[in-house]
Design an enzyme around this catalytic site. Structure first.
Site, PDB file in Angstrom:
ATOM      1  N   ASP A 199      -7.246 -11.365  11.233  1.00  0.00           N
ATOM      2  CA  ASP A 199      -8.128 -10.514  10.436  1.00  0.00           C
ATOM      3  C   ASP A 199      -9.588 -10.699  10.858  1.00  0.00           C
ATOM      4  OD1 ASP A 199      -6.255  -9.647   7.767  1.00  0.00           O
ATOM      5  OD2 ASP A 199      -5.620 -11.373   8.916  1.00  0.00           O
ATOM      6  N   ASP A 226      -4.877  -7.314  12.707  1.00  0.00           N
ATOM      7  CA  ASP A 226      -6.150  -6.825  12.194  1.00  0.00           C
ATOM      8  C   ASP A 226      -7.306  -7.278  13.079  1.00  0.00           C
ATOM      9  OD1 ASP A 226      -4.729  -5.628  10.214  1.00  0.00           O
ATOM     10  OD2 ASP A 226      -5.577  -6.774   8.559  1.00  0.00           O
ATOM     11  N   TYR A 229     -10.871  -3.384  12.634  1.00  0.00           N
ATOM     12  CA  TYR A 229     -11.181  -2.760  11.335  1.00  0.00           C
ATOM     13  C   TYR A 229     -11.897  -1.420  11.507  1.00  0.00           C
ATOM     14  CZ  TYR A 229      -9.506  -6.811   8.814  1.00  0.00           C
ATOM     15  OH  TYR A 229      -8.708  -7.798   8.301  1.00  0.00           O
ATOM     16  N   ASN A 282      -1.917  -4.257   9.351  1.00  0.00           N
ATOM     17  CA  ASN A 282      -2.004  -2.981   8.646  1.00  0.00           C
ATOM     18  C   ASN A 282      -3.231  -2.178   9.052  1.00  0.00           C
ATOM     19  OD1 ASN A 282      -3.231  -5.260   7.097  1.00  0.00           O
ATOM     20  ND2 ASN A 282      -3.991  -3.599   5.805  1.00  0.00           N
ATOM     21  N   HIS A 364       2.177 -10.340  10.654  1.00  0.00           N
ATOM     22  CA  HIS A 364       0.923 -10.193   9.906  1.00  0.00           C
ATOM     23  C   HIS A 364       1.030 -10.531   8.418  1.00  0.00           C
ATOM     24  CE1 HIS A 364      -3.153  -8.943   9.207  1.00  0.00           C
ATOM     25  NE2 HIS A 364      -2.785  -7.993   8.364  1.00  0.00           N
ATOM     26  N   HIS A 374      -2.212  -9.117  -1.988  1.00  0.00           N
ATOM     27  CA  HIS A 374      -0.962  -8.930  -1.226  1.00  0.00           C
ATOM     28  C   HIS A 374       0.165  -9.865  -1.697  1.00  0.00           C
ATOM     29  CE1 HIS A 374      -3.472  -6.484   1.322  1.00  0.00           C
ATOM     30  NE2 HIS A 374      -4.203  -7.526   1.680  1.00  0.00           N
ATOM     31  N   HIS A 401      -3.485 -11.336   7.101  1.00  0.00           N
ATOM     32  CA  HIS A 401      -3.447 -10.379   5.992  1.00  0.00           C
ATOM     33  C   HIS A 401      -4.219 -10.823   4.764  1.00  0.00           C
ATOM     34  CE1 HIS A 401      -2.084  -6.624   4.497  1.00  0.00           C
ATOM     35  NE2 HIS A 401      -1.132  -7.061   3.695  1.00  0.00           N
TER      36      HIS A 401
END
Length: 544
Positions: A199, A226, A229, A282, A364, A374, A401
């Site tokens: 991320d 990720d 972004y 995602n 992820h 989440h 995540h």
């Protein structure tokens, strides 16, 4: 042959001897566990700098002219004897009327060798462009520069190679860069340091994470989803910390694809010499016209999918010394009837633990996270795949995540288990969505079960617990036993496999001085107690 055999036995003896030295000290090992859960109190004074680098920052501006290569990176194939070199030539286009470049107009050539000059070998590869298109008036379309991927083969293990990439026919070659191949796969041969990040984004926090990581001199980097972004931006370049909060009326979830180019330019100073292995998150979904998804992810990175028997960029495997990595997709079909599951069965069945003792899995969305963000979102994936990973003795699982850090005790099916993997959630790379700070086990923080499924992953599998301390509840009312350590800070991790049974895991926080550790533990394998393909039977005290 006799002298070789003696030498191998000497190496193995020294390896075991070193393992005794490594754990002699204050650093705990998983053999000391399971540990009582620890939560580090939130440091409210540390806010970080969760602001994206602007397009005026020199670190994200295009550093070349004409057809010169940029965004250069190295990634691994399945074994030490081959790697991928990737780069981009030409400028991207964004606007109402974009015309894709012709990938055939520029050659994909890498010259390489074991000395800087002359570069005695040459390899050719393939090239492509991708587009991000929107069927709505006022939204800007995007088409990339020409993306090149070249596979180098016939390489020697643990060897420094120099290379330059580009098209020599038009005098468009890069500077000379270098990389080191992975060591040969065997029980006493490992990369010295493997960096793990998740991320990331491209904020000032990110630059701190990457700066700390580079100071730790990794031989390999795992990015557990990720990256850029870009989907926190509208196509006109307007960004926000929360897309759905700021742009509730968008006809489609827009993305600003130049953020991918900015990210690739910034990361080049690391990944042009240290291989990076990426798995989708995602924020890589990026839906566009025709419901196409993951276009940037699948185009910009080279994956050893074909070499590892996978038909998809969403899941693949590779070896790095005595470690076998399986990179799994949380946003593609993971059910037992699907292609990914069948591929995983075949891949795990082929792993020889006498050659690669360590088995590490990444994807992820975490299965074992206690943060409100989440919470139990990937429960359907866990239900489908956990038994298979347990059966084949996965040692460590890395996830992202959740924008915080959490390390589990050894766990299987929510129960403490000495043969279960250690799950490490490290989605704390520094993106602009900021940190996750609340826990589902705290009063009034437990989410409603109906809110937990991810709409892209699909399915509903998260129900109240049927046994254990949380029986009859959707959340625990205290930090779960499987959660050993959690902390809301940005940072990165370093995995150092010492031998076939001991691996040192260290987590570093961005706010600390270089070299200061946040969490450190030796993860210890017990192959005699936990043989491959054990009978599946949860419970911590079994097989004693």
């Amino acid at each position: 042959m006799g002298s070789v055999s003696v030498s191998l036995h000497v190496v193995m003896f020294l390896s075991v001897l070193l393992s005794l030295t490594f754990v002699d000290g204050a650093i705990p090992t998983t053999l000391d566990g399971p540990f009582k859960p620890v939560t580090v109190p939130l440091d409210k004074s540390f806010r970080g700098h969760a602001v994206d680098l602007p397009d005026t920052d020199p670190r994200v501006q295009r550093p070349v002219k004409g057809w010169q290569p940029e965004q250069i990176k190295v990634s691994l194939s399945t074994n030490y004897d081959s790697v991928w070199i990737s780069w981009i030539t030409g400028e991207f286009q964004i606007g109402d009327d974009v015309k894709p470049l012709d990938p055939k107009s520029v050659a994909s050539v890498v010259r390489y060798g074991m000395s800087r000059f002359p570069l005695t070998h040459q390899a050719m590869g393939h090239s492509l462009v991708y587009s991000q298109l929107y069927p709505f008036q006022g939204l800007h379309n995007y088409t990339s520069g020409i993306i090149h991927h070249v596979r180098l083969s016939g390489l020697k293990p643990d060897t420094l190679y120099f290379y330059q990439c580009g098209d020599p026919s038009i005098s468009a070659m890069s500077d000379v860069y270098y990389f080191r191949t992975m060591p040969v796969s065997c029980p006493w041969s490992y990369p010295a340091r493997i960096g793990v990040v998740g991320d990331l984004g491209l904020t000032y926090n990110t630059t701190s994470t990457i700066g700390h990581l580079m100071r730790n001199d990794p031989d390999l980097v795992l990015l557990v989803g990720d990256a850029s972004y870009a989907n926190l931006y509208l196509t006109n370049g307007t960004g926000a910390d929360c897309y759905s909060c700021s742009f509730p009326n968008s006809p489609i979830h827009e993305t600003y694809q130049p953020r991918w180019d900015y990210w690739g330019r910034y990361m080049q100073h690391l990944v042009s010499k240290v291989p990076i292995m990426m798995i989708e998150g995602n924020h890589e979904i990026e839906e566009q016209v025709g419901k196409q998804t993951f276009a940037a992810y699948s185009a910009r990175f080279a994956f050893p999918s074909e070499e590892s028997g996978s038909s998809s960029t969403f899941y693949y495997s590779f070896n790095a010394g005595g470690i076998h990595f399986v990179m799994l997709g949380g946003y593609t079909n993971y059910n037992r009837s699907g292609d990914q599951y069948r591929w995983l069965q075949k891949d795990l069945a082929k792993v020889d633990r006498n050659v690669t003792p360590w088995l590490v899995a990444t994807w992820h969305p975490p299965w074992y996270s206690t943060y409100t963000a989440h919470y139990r979102e990937a429960e359907c994936m866990r239900v489908a795949m956990e038994e298979l990973l347990y059966k084949y003795g996965v040692d460590i699982v890395f996830n992202g995540h959740v924008h915080a850090y959490e390390r589990s005790n050894r766990v299987y099916n929510y129960s403490l288990d000495p043969c279960g993997p250690v799950h490490i959630a490290i989605g704390d790379g520094g993106n602009r969505e900021k940190r996750a700070i609340t826990h589902a086990d705290e009063p009034e923080n437990c989410p409603r079960p109906s809110t937990t499924p991810d709409k892209f992953m699909g399915g509903f599998c998260a129900f109240n617990f049927t046994s254990g301390p949380a029986a009859g509840k959707f959340c625990w009312d205290r930090q779960p036993d499987y959660s050993a350590y959690r902390e809301s800070s940005f940072g990165h991790g370093i995995l150092e496999v010492k031998n076939e049974t001991h691996a040192l895991w260290t987590w570093y926080r961005n706010q600390d001085a270089y070299g200061t550790t946040g969490d450190v533990i030796y993860i210890v394998r017990q192959p005699e107690r936990c043989p491959v393909e054990p009978e599946v039977n949860p419970g911590y005290n079994r097989r004693g």
